[in-house]
Design a protein around this motif. Structure first.
Motif, PDB file in Angstrom:
ATOM      1  N   LEU A 442       0.872  -1.183   0.000  1.00  0.00           N
ATOM      2  CA  LEU A 442       0.000   0.000   0.000  1.00  0.00           C
ATOM      3  C   LEU A 442       0.902   1.224   0.000  1.00  0.00           C
ATOM      4  N   THR A 443       0.729   2.072  -0.990  1.00  0.00           N
ATOM      5  CA  THR A 443       1.580   3.267  -1.107  1.00  0.00           C
ATOM      6  C   THR A 443       0.721   4.513  -1.160  1.00  0.00           C
ATOM      7  N   LEU A 444       1.092   5.508  -0.392  1.00  0.00           N
ATOM      8  CA  LEU A 444       0.387   6.788  -0.465  1.00  0.00           C
ATOM      9  C   LEU A 444       1.369   7.874  -0.865  1.00  0.00           C
ATOM     10  N   THR A 445       0.936   8.682  -1.818  1.00  0.00           N
ATOM     11  CA  THR A 445       1.746   9.794  -2.304  1.00  0.00           C
ATOM     12  C   THR A 445       0.994  11.090  -2.067  1.00  0.00           C
ATOM     13  N   PHE A 446       1.662  12.073  -1.478  1.00  0.00           N
ATOM     14  CA  PHE A 446       1.035  13.395  -1.386  1.00  0.00           C
ATOM     15  C   PHE A 446       1.561  14.234  -2.535  1.00  0.00           C
ATOM     16  N   LEU A 447       0.634  14.689  -3.353  1.00  0.00           N
ATOM     17  CA  LEU A 447       0.962  15.440  -4.557  1.00  0.00           C
ATOM     18  C   LEU A 447       0.501  16.872  -4.350  1.00  0.00           C
ATOM     19  N   ASN A 448       1.418  17.812  -4.369  1.00  0.00           N
ATOM     20  CA  ASN A 448       0.981  19.186  -4.095  1.00  0.00           C
ATOM     21  C   ASN A 448       0.444  19.874  -5.355  1.00  0.00           C
ATOM     22  N   ASP A 449       0.041  21.105  -5.198  1.00  0.00           N
ATOM     23  CA  ASP A 449      -0.613  21.800  -6.309  1.00  0.00           C
ATOM     24  C   ASP A 449       0.375  22.271  -7.360  1.00  0.00           C
ATOM     25  N   GLN A 450       1.663  21.987  -7.133  1.00  0.00           N
ATOM     26  CA  GLN A 450       2.670  22.259  -8.163  1.00  0.00           C
ATOM     27  C   GLN A 450       3.053  20.964  -8.889  1.00  0.00           C
ATOM     28  N   GLY A 451       2.448  19.878  -8.493  1.00  0.00           N
ATOM     29  CA  GLY A 451       2.752  18.594  -9.121  1.00  0.00           C
ATOM     30  C   GLY A 451       3.939  17.874  -8.494  1.00  0.00           C
ATOM     31  N   GLU A 452       4.386  18.369  -7.341  1.00  0.00           N
ATOM     32  CA  GLU A 452       5.533  17.729  -6.682  1.00  0.00           C
ATOM     33  C   GLU A 452       5.054  16.639  -5.733  1.00  0.00           C
ATOM     34  N   LYS A 453       5.788  15.524  -5.764  1.00  0.00           N
ATOM     35  CA  LYS A 453       5.482  14.436  -4.827  1.00  0.00           C
ATOM     36  C   LYS A 453       6.200  14.766  -3.523  1.00  0.00           C
TER      37      LYS A 453
END
Lengths: 462, 268
Positions: A442-453
């Motif tokens: 199970l992997t969670l990625t937080f992606l910001n509003d600039q497209g950065e992980k």
């Protein structure tokens, strides 16, 4: 009957038919379609029209052969059609209405980023565009699953759109299998107009291709009542109450559960349902946790158990004690039930914990030596890895994620403290979370509003 | 200084410290701005009071309700809001009075009946409370399980409580929280066959049968049907054996299996 009488009748009939045709042409879909209560063998299709008409869905296995028609009783502007006897893990094409209807213009959307074939544009003029969805796989099966998680998205502003567009860019052709809304879906008051602008006009293409699930936030609660199951939120969504999507019958849309492949999702109402230890939601939760055979358990609700973002979970007065209730009453039960991941919003930041267990007090009582089960190994690619046994084990640890910045982050000029010791990482950034489940990973990625992980972790079961 | 003025000063003092969250502050600011433009709009005061009440700032809520009441005593939402506030503050008699006014103004609002039922129950006026619950249920498309549990708790007799839940199963289906309450009530009445029927229903609807079979065995023991109980505990072990290996190996399941072995061999 004289010829002139015949002629008069013919003229009247022609005029009547013409009028009917005009009325039909005037009917416009002003909301949706959107997909609800997905199970391996059923789907609910909902939409709204500006004028009353029958609720009809035509669907089939190919775009050119919508061979099955389902019609709900009556005529209405709020359409609800239940499609049953579907095959698991199968793409279905569908359209609404027995006759062509106009679709609303998509507002500010760039691309789909979901399970949407490029063939949408092949529909002929005047024909209701055909959409498609994929039914969930058999419960318990192991299949790569992508979940888009949006907390507090509904600001209707540029940030919400930027977060959306960065996710679409990130996922690209990888289909989204389901999406979760963590509440506060439509600011400021969760009214019908707020929902129209903040959800239905922001994510139209995802809505018509990917089933959406939600929990109630405080802003949704301004126009909804969980005890009476009434108001805008409850009118807009259709969630399972009888355990029809997996899990145990809750009897209410305020809290419910469902399965997708090898994951059991639990939606709790942290805002408006009884949060006491002997309340109906707690009784149901305990039974639901005990009943599931899925590999993964993911719980989601609006009010975080810990936060030092735009809310402070140490203050009992903050949010009228709801965060305290969820931490003191519900978190121990979730951890005893072997929950793996807890997703919350409310605080307009991203905060992600270590693999934790047993922290039910204020941040000053946090004891890393006893409560941090694993700090995580940082892989060369930056992903933080945690390991759990596959055998479900009470209190082995879970990761708490506050991801409540899909519509806006905290103030830049007066930034939140972001100093809760339970968190591995805390960010005052707008963004959404992407949950990928593949077998026992199970992997969670937080992606910001600039497209950065900006954060990525994996739990591996072995 | 009048009561309202005193309350307003106190409310302002408390509001500056209690409403730090920007969303709440934004909403309050919107209302305050609107009130500056239309200072005699009672509904805006009522709305602001409701916002304070949602965040349990009772003093500020009351101050705003009082001002609204001065401006428009007959404002429909006001009686309900004041009743709700009084109930939250433990002023139960006042709550009943306000909610009675609210019902007169809006007799088809189920929420008001629910609030008054709670107030009446706290006053010990059980028959009146039950009548209000019944009225609320008749006005609701889908009463929540919590409401059924609230109503059932008012009955002194388990049999009456059980009867009150019957409607819930018709309207909501086999809701877990209600089934479990009904199961406890059946056992308290020594209606073991009915209890077993309920457990069988739960077993058939569950992916994990072992937990419910264990419960079935426990009920059979209570009923003095030891041989059947032992057979049921064995059936629960068989259900565990049918689980995926990783789930059967989980510590909770291993503990349950050990317990079942003991019960199957030692039950009298």
């Amino acid at each position: 009957m004289s010829p002139s009488h015949h002629l008069r009748r013919l003229v009247v009939l022609t005029l009547a038919l013409s009028a009917m045709s005009t009325l039909r042409a005037a009917t416009t879909i002003i909301r949706g379609p959107y997909l609800q209560s997905a199970t391996p063998t059923s789907m609910v299709v909902r939409w709204r029209t500006d004028n009353t008409e029958p609720s009809i869905v035509r669907y089939g296995l190919t775009r050119t052969a919508l061979t099955t028609t389902v019609k709900a009783e009556g005529i209405t502007t709020e359409h609800f059609v239940h499609l049953g006897n579907l095959k698991p893990n199968t793409r279905y094409y569908y359209t609404m209405g027995a006759e062509p209807v106009a679709r609303p213009a998509a507002v500010g959307t760039k691309k789909v980023g979901a399970a949407t074939p490029a063939a949408e544009a092949q529909d002929g003029p005047g024909r209701a565009p055909t959409s498609s969805f994929v039914t969930p796989p058999e419960s318990g099966s192991s299949q790569p699953t992508r979940v888009w998680v949006l907390g507090d998205p509904g600001t209707k502003g540029d940030t919400q759109r930027a977060v959306r567009d960065q996710y679409y860019k990130f996922t690209d052709k990888r289909a989204t299998d389901l999406w979760l809304l963590l509440g506060d879906n439509a600011y400021p008051d969760g009214t019908d107009t707020d929902y129209q602008k903040a959800i239905f006009e922001i994510y139209p293409e995802t809505l018509r291709t990917v089933p959406v699930w939600s929990c109630l936030g405080n802003h949704d609660g301004k126009s909804a009542n969980s005890i009476t199951q009434s108001g805008v939120y409850y009118n807009a969504f259709t969630f399972p109450t009888r355990g029809e999507a997996g899990g145990v019958a809750s009897g209410t849309e305020a809290y419910y559960s469902f399965d997708y492949a090898n994951t059991h999702f639990i939606s709790l109402d942290s805002h408006d349902s009884d949060r006491s230890l002997d309340g109906a939601m707690m009784t149901w939760l305990k039974a639901d946790l005990a009943a599931t055979k899925r590999d993964w358990i993911v719980a989601f609700f609006h009010h975080p158990t810990y936060t030092k973002g735009t809310h402070d979970s140490d203050k009992d007065s903050d949010s009228a004690g709801r965060m305290t209730d969820m931490r003191q009453n519900f978190l121990p039960v979730l951890e005893a039930g072997g929950v793996d991941l807890i997703l919350t919003g409310h605080s307009h930041v991203y905060e992600r914990s270590f693999l934790l267990d047993g922290h039910y007090g204020k941040s000053t009582t946090f004891n890393a030596a006893t409560m941090v089960k694993q700090k995580g190994e940082v892989r060369a690619d930056g992903v933080v890895v945690y390991r759990k046994p596959r055998a479900r084990t009470a209190h082995f640890g879970d990761i708490n994620v506050v991801t409540g910045s899909a519509g806006h982050a905290g103030s830049k000029t007066k930034p939140p403290a972001l100093n809760h010791p339970a968190f591995y990482i805390s960010l005052n950034e707008a963004g959404s979370s992407v949950l990928d489940i593949d077998g026992l990973n199970l992997t969670l990625t937080f992606l910001n509003d600039q497209g950065e992980k900006r954060d990525r972790f994996t739990i591996i079961k072995e | 200084m009048s009561r309202r003025a005193t309350l307003f000063v106190l409310a302002l003092l408390s509001a500056t410290t209690s409403c730090a969250h920007p969303e709440i502050q934004d909403a309050l600011d919107r209302l305050t701005t609107a009130l500056a433009a239309t200072p005699n709009d009672a509904s805006l005061y009522a709305e602001r009071g409701e916002l304070y009440a949602q965040h349990e700032d009772w003093l500020s809520a009351e101050a705003n309700y009082l001002r609204a009441a001065e401006l428009a005593p007959g404002l429909p939402r006001l009686a309900r809001a004041r009743g709700s506030l009084a109930l939250a503050r433990g002023q139960v008699s006042a709550a009943c009075r306000f909610l009675g006014q609210a019902i007169a103004l809006a007799p088809s609002d189920p929420t008001v009946f629910i609030l008054r039922a709670r107030a009446l129950a706290r006053l010990g006026l059980t028959p009146d409370a039950l009548a209000d619950y019944t009225q609320a249920f008749s006005l609701l498309a889908a009463p929540s399980p919590e409401l059924y549990l609230e109503r059932a708790a008012l009955f002194a007799s388990p049999a009456d409580a059980l009867r009150s839940l019957a409607d819930a199963f018709v309207r909501l289906g086999p809701v877990m929280s209600l089934q479990l309450r009904a199961l406890d009530l059946e056992i308290s009445l020594s209606r073991f066959d009915d209890a077993l029927t309920r457990v069988d229903l739960l077993t058939s609807a569950s992916e994990r049968r072992e937990l419910w079979l264990k419960r079935r065995g426990d009920i059979l023991v209570l009923a003095g049907r030891q041989a059947e109980a032992r057979a049921t505990y064995v059936a629960a072990q068989t259900a565990i054996a049918a689980l995926p290996a990783w789930l059967a190996a989980s510590p909770d399941t291993v503990r349950l299996s050990t317990e079942l072995t003991r019960l199957a061999t030692t039950s009298p």
